[in-house]
Design a protein around this motif. Structure first.
Motif, PDB file in Angstrom:
ATOM      1  N   SER A 484       0.828  -1.212   0.000  1.00  0.00           N
ATOM      2  CA  SER A 484       0.000   0.000   0.000  1.00  0.00           C
ATOM      3  C   SER A 484       0.858   1.256   0.000  1.00  0.00           C
ATOM      4  O   SER A 484       0.520   2.255  -0.661  1.00  0.00           O
ATOM      5  N   ILE A 485       1.982   1.223   0.711  1.00  0.00           N
ATOM      6  CA  ILE A 485       2.909   2.357   0.725  1.00  0.00           C
ATOM      7  C   ILE A 485       3.528   2.547  -0.660  1.00  0.00           C
ATOM      8  O   ILE A 485       3.624   3.673  -1.179  1.00  0.00           O
ATOM      9  N   GLN A 486       3.961   1.460  -1.271  1.00  0.00           N
ATOM     10  CA  GLN A 486       4.573   1.548  -2.598  1.00  0.00           C
ATOM     11  C   GLN A 486       3.594   2.113  -3.629  1.00  0.00           C
ATOM     12  O   GLN A 486       3.965   2.952  -4.457  1.00  0.00           O
ATOM     13  N   ASN A 487       2.343   1.655  -3.574  1.00  0.00           N
ATOM     14  CA  ASN A 487       1.342   2.185  -4.508  1.00  0.00           C
ATOM     15  C   ASN A 487       1.111   3.676  -4.289  1.00  0.00           C
ATOM     16  O   ASN A 487       0.974   4.441  -5.248  1.00  0.00           O
ATOM     17  N   SER A 488       1.077   4.092  -3.017  1.00  0.00           N
ATOM     18  CA  SER A 488       0.892   5.509  -2.698  1.00  0.00           C
ATOM     19  C   SER A 488       2.088   6.333  -3.155  1.00  0.00           C
ATOM     20  O   SER A 488       1.936   7.475  -3.613  1.00  0.00           O
ATOM     21  N   LEU A 489       3.287   5.775  -3.022  1.00  0.00           N
ATOM     22  CA  LEU A 489       4.495   6.467  -3.483  1.00  0.00           C
ATOM     23  C   LEU A 489       4.474   6.661  -4.993  1.00  0.00           C
ATOM     24  O   LEU A 489       4.810   7.741  -5.501  1.00  0.00           O
ATOM     25  N   VAL A 490       4.078   5.623  -5.718  1.00  0.00           N
ATOM     26  CA  VAL A 490       3.980   5.725  -7.179  1.00  0.00           C
ATOM     27  C   VAL A 490       3.025   6.847  -7.558  1.00  0.00           C
ATOM     28  O   VAL A 490       3.336   7.706  -8.394  1.00  0.00           O
ATOM     29  N   SER A 491       1.858   6.862  -6.936  1.00  0.00           N
ATOM     30  CA  SER A 491       0.852   7.889  -7.233  1.00  0.00           C
ATOM     31  C   SER A 491       1.356   9.277  -6.874  1.00  0.00           C
ATOM     32  O   SER A 491       1.177  10.235  -7.639  1.00  0.00           O
ATOM     33  N   MET A 492       2.007   9.404  -5.714  1.00  0.00           N
ATOM     34  CA  MET A 492       2.507  10.704  -5.276  1.00  0.00           C
ATOM     35  C   MET A 492       3.555  11.255  -6.222  1.00  0.00           C
ATOM     36  O   MET A 492       3.488  12.411  -6.663  1.00  0.00           O
ATOM     37  N   TYR A 493       4.552  10.433  -6.569  1.00  0.00           N
ATOM     38  CA  TYR A 493       5.615  10.906  -7.456  1.00  0.00           C
ATOM     39  C   TYR A 493       5.067  11.293  -8.828  1.00  0.00           C
ATOM     40  O   TYR A 493       5.485  12.293  -9.427  1.00  0.00           O
ATOM     41  N   LEU A 494       4.111  10.537  -9.326  1.00  0.00           N
ATOM     42  CA  LEU A 494       3.541  10.852 -10.637  1.00  0.00           C
ATOM     43  C   LEU A 494       2.728  12.139 -10.599  1.00  0.00           C
ATOM     44  O   LEU A 494       2.805  12.958 -11.526  1.00  0.00           O
ATOM     45  N   LYS A 495       1.954  12.334  -9.539  1.00  0.00           N
ATOM     46  CA  LYS A 495       1.164  13.566  -9.440  1.00  0.00           C
ATOM     47  C   LYS A 495       2.045  14.786  -9.237  1.00  0.00           C
ATOM     48  O   LYS A 495       1.638  15.909  -9.546  1.00  0.00           O
ATOM     49  N   CYS A 496       3.246  14.576  -8.693  1.00  0.00           N
ATOM     50  CA  CYS A 496       4.209  15.665  -8.541  1.00  0.00           C
ATOM     51  C   CYS A 496       5.082  15.819  -9.779  1.00  0.00           C
ATOM     52  O   CYS A 496       5.984  16.665  -9.801  1.00  0.00           O
ATOM     53  N   GLY A 497       4.839  14.996 -10.803  1.00  0.00           N
ATOM     54  CA  GLY A 497       5.574  15.103 -12.054  1.00  0.00           C
ATOM     55  C   GLY A 497       6.914  14.405 -12.075  1.00  0.00           C
ATOM     56  O   GLY A 497       7.670  14.519 -13.047  1.00  0.00           O
ATOM     57  N   ASN A 498       7.233  13.663 -11.019  1.00  0.00           N
ATOM     58  CA  ASN A 498       8.523  12.977 -10.937  1.00  0.00           C
ATOM     59  C   ASN A 498       8.345  11.544 -11.450  1.00  0.00           C
ATOM     60  O   ASN A 498       8.233  10.590 -10.681  1.00  0.00           O
ATOM     61  N   VAL A 499       8.349  11.408 -12.775  1.00  0.00           N
ATOM     62  CA  VAL A 499       8.062  10.114 -13.391  1.00  0.00           C
ATOM     63  C   VAL A 499       9.181   9.110 -13.138  1.00  0.00           C
ATOM     64  O   VAL A 499       8.919   7.917 -12.935  1.00  0.00           O
ATOM     65  N   SER A 500      10.418   9.569 -13.125  1.00  0.00           N
ATOM     66  CA  SER A 500      11.551   8.641 -12.959  1.00  0.00           C
ATOM     67  C   SER A 500      11.527   7.946 -11.606  1.00  0.00           C
ATOM     68  O   SER A 500      11.711   6.725 -11.509  1.00  0.00           O
ATOM     69  N   ASP A 501      11.286   8.715 -10.533  1.00  0.00           N
ATOM     70  CA  ASP A 501      11.222   8.092  -9.197  1.00  0.00           C
ATOM     71  C   ASP A 501      10.012   7.175  -9.074  1.00  0.00           C
ATOM     72  O   ASP A 501      10.063   6.143  -8.399  1.00  0.00           O
ATOM     73  N   ALA A 502       8.900   7.554  -9.727  1.00  0.00           N
ATOM     74  CA  ALA A 502       7.709   6.692  -9.711  1.00  0.00           C
ATOM     75  C   ALA A 502       8.027   5.350 -10.363  1.00  0.00           C
ATOM     76  O   ALA A 502       7.638   4.292  -9.851  1.00  0.00           O
ATOM     77  N   CYS A 503       8.749   5.400 -11.492  1.00  0.00           N
ATOM     78  CA  CYS A 503       9.139   4.154 -12.174  1.00  0.00           C
ATOM     79  C   CYS A 503      10.049   3.311 -11.298  1.00  0.00           C
ATOM     80  O   CYS A 503       9.920   2.082 -11.250  1.00  0.00           O
ATOM     81  N   GLN A 504      10.942   3.976 -10.592  1.00  0.00           N
ATOM     82  CA  GLN A 504      11.880   3.251  -9.733  1.00  0.00           C
ATOM     83  C   GLN A 504      11.137   2.521  -8.616  1.00  0.00           C
ATOM     84  O   GLN A 504      11.423   1.358  -8.312  1.00  0.00           O
ATOM     85  N   VAL A 505      10.158   3.196  -8.001  1.00  0.00           N
ATOM     86  CA  VAL A 505       9.373   2.565  -6.939  1.00  0.00           C
ATOM     87  C   VAL A 505       8.544   1.421  -7.520  1.00  0.00           C
ATOM     88  O   VAL A 505       8.471   0.332  -6.940  1.00  0.00           O
ATOM     89  N   PHE A 506       7.944   1.661  -8.686  1.00  0.00           N
ATOM     90  CA  PHE A 506       7.107   0.631  -9.306  1.00  0.00           C
ATOM     91  C   PHE A 506       7.924  -0.622  -9.620  1.00  0.00           C
ATOM     92  O   PHE A 506       7.466  -1.745  -9.393  1.00  0.00           O
ATOM     93  N   MET A 507       9.135  -0.442 -10.103  1.00  0.00           N
ATOM     94  CA  MET A 507       9.984  -1.581 -10.438  1.00  0.00           C
ATOM     95  C   MET A 507      10.426  -2.350  -9.188  1.00  0.00           C
ATOM     96  O   MET A 507      10.780  -3.523  -9.280  1.00  0.00           O
ATOM     97  N   SER A 508      10.389  -1.701  -8.032  1.00  0.00           N
ATOM     98  CA  SER A 508      10.807  -2.374  -6.797  1.00  0.00           C
ATOM     99  C   SER A 508       9.694  -3.223  -6.185  1.00  0.00           C
ATOM    100  O   SER A 508       9.935  -3.965  -5.231  1.00  0.00           O
ATOM    101  N   ILE A 509       8.471  -3.109  -6.726  1.00  0.00           N
ATOM    102  CA  ILE A 509       7.347  -3.885  -6.194  1.00  0.00           C
ATOM    103  C   ILE A 509       7.484  -5.335  -6.677  1.00  0.00           C
ATOM    104  O   ILE A 509       7.503  -5.596  -7.875  1.00  0.00           O
ATOM    105  N   LYS A 510       7.569  -6.259  -5.726  1.00  0.00           N
ATOM    106  CA  LYS A 510       7.762  -7.668  -6.096  1.00  0.00           C
ATOM    107  C   LYS A 510       6.557  -8.245  -6.822  1.00  0.00           C
ATOM    108  O   LYS A 510       6.700  -8.895  -7.860  1.00  0.00           O
TER     109      LYS A 510
END
Length: 777
Positions: A484-510
């Motif tokens: 749930s934290i990882q999903n929220s992080l992905v959403s937060m980074y994307l809404k803030c326009g930080n696509v690269s960090d969102a991708c990094q978090v998404f790729m870390s989800i097992k």
């Protein structure tokens, strides 16, 4: 109730010394020198002696039983009183006292009794080993006793295996298991080991033990059925179930529960019907609780009524646990009146009963009724308080939520989270962060929901630094890999326009779930990465992840950004044909937007009129926007007319239509639209942008000149415009003209410009201030 036997014993102990006639007469044959007794027959003496010994034996058993019962009831003082006043103690007496101490957590006292025992049996050792196991961390002490035992039985091995299993030391448990004599290994020791493996999710090891068993009982089979069910392997569970020669109510209930947990209602209800027909197996309250819970979870009202009828038929209407399940079921159906009737009929109510009905009222948005019930509660727990806090927050009454929170006698992290989430849901983001700071100051550890709520607040504020701090907090409390934290992080980074960090978090989800994919696909689409969004959607499909309505909204939005009309049409049609998903008005709005941007207005209008339900404002808004872009005045008038009907106070259709008239040279018509808007008292909400400089939020509204650095900002903006003109950069002429007129000659009617241009004003002020505050850029 007076315990006459115990009172009699205590009275006699207090009044008679151990050398008295009472003591000798009760426990030993009474010796006398009178002539009459000497002349009695031998047969009479033997019978008298036997009767005396029988009475002594019964009294000893009675005392041992009382020690055991008092120990189980937590009355350790009474157990001690009996034990230490007993004139004669057997090994059973010592073992009973040892167990009483162990059951009440007095492990050192239990060991003292063990050490003082004049004679120890295998049962005594087993009791002490069990006592150590119950205290968790003393399994090594238990093992020392086990090794010192001269004789062991099946209980000894089972107790020692249980101790190591409970500590997670399966290697040691397996070592003892393998050394257990075969006559004692099955089924008890095997069942202990299987149960241990299943509790930690090690199904394969449990299967290995089960398949190696020569003799299985109904417990062995039931454990494995439960293990397969909890792992989602229902086919294998059913295969084992069908193989069983003997099934009890636990086995049937386990298999039914497996079906219900996986949402397989047809097989679950079918098996329940078969169970009722099975001879020798009676449905119990646990079975009915599972059925009632399934009816509530899957909105099966008709079946739920039938289950309630069965509860009454079987005479379980006064079962508290089952009554609570029925209350919860009716609340989920929205039948709060029926839930209230069941509640009032219950003879005995516990905290769960009250909390279940309060939760039902809150879910039905009847917060005042919930609060009335809350005030009548004889006793409240954290759940009671937290439910009411959430209820008032859902009504926007955050002050009342805070008041209740302050009144709580004990506050856990769930209660803190309820307050913080309440602020977030009411868009009071700054208050949410202030309360989070206070929560940390009180040394209360946040949970995943706390951090998810704060990440949502950061996303809605588009404050990247704030979101990054919450990310750091998640790492600090070791929740960075919580899904749930990882999903929220992905959403937060994307809404803030930080696509690269969102991708990094998404790729870390097992193991990303549908929420993970939806967040990423939506973020790609919103940030203009349409191709990447569609590529991820195809990857999601290839991995067997089922899309839902939100997924298709993101996909259609991506198609709109990229301009893939044909692909968008295919995805839209596949919703119903491939995935049995009924398109909602939001999906139609996306398609109208896609078709409208491509200039396919005939198809767009036909789609609107083919909708199974009435189009909402989003559908007509999409058509209005496309009409403005392509200067289709006829369709703009149609869309504006429909929007005015649906939302009379919305200024957007007036502004767009008047601007369109002006662009097409119909100034008179445009003025009339503006006059109509003004006569109705409709005002357009000003555009808004903000920037954070030195931890302070600077807000900019369209047309607002209240900022302390307003003049310097406008000077910077003039400079940028002048440089743009000198460099002859291609700039929308209307935008340039708009900026000049706002800077030098504020117009009487700002609405005469296109909405897109009108929104640029506050954005440019924000960008200029950001540029001034960061000269290094």
């Amino acid at each position: 109730m007076v315990n006459h036997g115990l009172c009699f014993l205590t009275m006699q102990m207090q009044t008679k010394p151990t050398s008295s006639i009472f003591y000798n007469r009760f426990f030993f044959p009474l010796k006398t020198t009178t002539f009459s007794l000497h002349t009695a027959t031998k047969s009479s003496s033997f019978i008298d002696s036997a009767k005396t010994r029988n009475k002594a034996s019964k009294f000893l058993v009675y005392c041992n039983t009382q020690i055991t019962q008092n120990g189980r009831n937590g009355n350790i003082e009474a157990a001690e009183s009996i034990f230490y006043r007993m004139p004669f103690k057997s090994t059973v007496s010592w073992t009973a006292m040892l167990t009483a101490y162990a059951d009440n957590g007095k492990i050192s006292k239990a060991r003292e009794v063990f050490d003082e025992m004049p004679e120890r049996t295998t049962s005594s050792y087993n009791a002490m080993i069990t006592a150590y196991n119950k205290n968790g961390c003393m399994v090594d002490e238990a093992y020392k006793l086990f090794c010192n035992m001269s004789e062991r039985n099946a209980v000894s091995y089972a107790a020692m295996i249980t101790g190591f299993v409970n500590k997670g030391r399966f290697d040691k448990a397996m070592e003892i298991y393998e050394n257990t004599p075969s006559k004692w290994r099955e089924p008890v020791c095997s069942n202990v080991l299987i149960n241990g493996y299943l509790k930690v999710g090690r199904l394969d090891e449990a299967v290995g033990v089960s398949e190696g068993m020569v003799e299985r009982d109904v417990v062995s089979w039931s454990l494995m059925v439960d293990g397969y069910c909890k792992s989602g392997r229902l086919a294998e569970a059913r295969k084992l179930f069908d193989k069983m020669v003997e099934r009890n109510v636990v086995t049937w209930t386990t298999m039914i529960n497996g079906y219900m947990k996986m949402g397989n209602l047809i097989d679950g209800f079918g098996l329940f019907s078969s169970m009722r027909k099975e001879s020798g197996v009676l449905v119990n309250s646990t079975t009915l609780s599972i059925m009632v819970e399934a009816c509530g979870n899957f909105d099966r009202y008709r079946e739920g009524i039938q289950m309630h009828g069965l509860v009454l038929q079987f005479g379980f209407e006064f079962d508290v646990f089952l009554g609570n399940s029925i209350i919860t079921m009716y609340c989920r159906f929205g039948c709060i009146y029926a839930a209230n009737l069941v509640f009032n009929m219950m003879r005995k109510k516990d905290l769960v009963s009250w909390n279940s009905l309060i939760t039902g009222y809150v879910q039905e948005n009847e917060v005042e009724e919930a609060y009335d019930l809350f005030e009548k509660m004889p006793k409240r727990d954290v759940v009671s308080w937290t439910t009411m806090i959430m209820g008032f927050s859902s009504k926007g009454q955050t002050e009342k939520s805070v008041e209740l929170f302050r009144m709580m006698p004990e506050k856990d992290n769930v209660a803190w989270t309820a307050v913080i989430s309440g602020f977030v849901s009411n868009e009071m983001y700054e208050e949410a962060f202030c309360w989070f700071t206070e929560m940390l100051q009180k040394s209360v550890k946040p949970n995943s929901l706390t951090l998810s709520s704060l990440l949502s607040a950061s996303a809605n504020l588009a404050i990247l630094t704030q979101g990054q701090q919450i990310h750091g907090q998640a790492i600090k409390v070791h929740l960075e890999f919580d899904l749930s934290i990882q999903n929220s992080l992905v959403s937060m980074y994307l809404k803030c326009g930080n696509v690269s960090d969102a991708c990094q978090v998404f790729m870390s989800i097992k193991e990303p779930n549908i929420v993970s994919f939806n967040s990423m696909i939506t973020g790609f689409a919103q940030n203009g990465f349409g191709e990447e969004a569609l590529k991820l959607f195809r990857k999601m499909q290839s991995e067997g992840q089922e899309p839902n309505q939100i997924t298709f909204l993101a996909v259609l939005s991506a198609c709109t950004h990229v301009g893939l009309v044909k692909v968008g049409w295919e995805y839209f049609k596949s919703m119903k044909s491939l995935y049995n998903i009924e398109p909602t008005p939001d999906h139609y709005a996306c398609m109208v937007d896609l078709l409208g941007r491509a200039g396919l207005f005939d198809e767009a209008v036909d789609l609107i009129y083919s909708m199974p339900s009435e189009p909402h404002t989003g559908v007509w808004g999409a058509l209005l926007g496309a009409s403005r872009t392509h200067l289709r005045l006829d369709l703009a008038k149609l869309a504006a007319q429909q929007l005015t009907k649906l939302d009379p106070d919305n200024a957007t259709p007036y502004v767009v239509l008047s601007n369109l008239y002006s662009i097409l040279g119909k100034k008179k018509d445009g003025d009339q639209v503006r006059m109509d808007k003004k006569s109705k008292g409709i005002k357009k909400s000003p555009g808004c942008s903000w920037v954070i400089v030195k931890d302070k939020v600077h807000l900019f509204l369209a047309g607002d000149q209240s900022h302390k650095d307003s003049e310097e900002i406008r000077v910077t903006l003039r400079t940028i415009v002048k440089e743009m003109e000198e460099l002859e950069l291609t700039c929308n002429l209307q935008v340039t003209q708009f900026v000049k007129e706002v800077l030098f000659h504020p117009p009487k009617y700002v609405e005469q410009f296109v909405i897109q241009i009108n929104h640029c004003h506050h954005n440019k002020l924000y960008l200029c201030y950001h540029y001034e505050s960061h000269p290094q850029l």
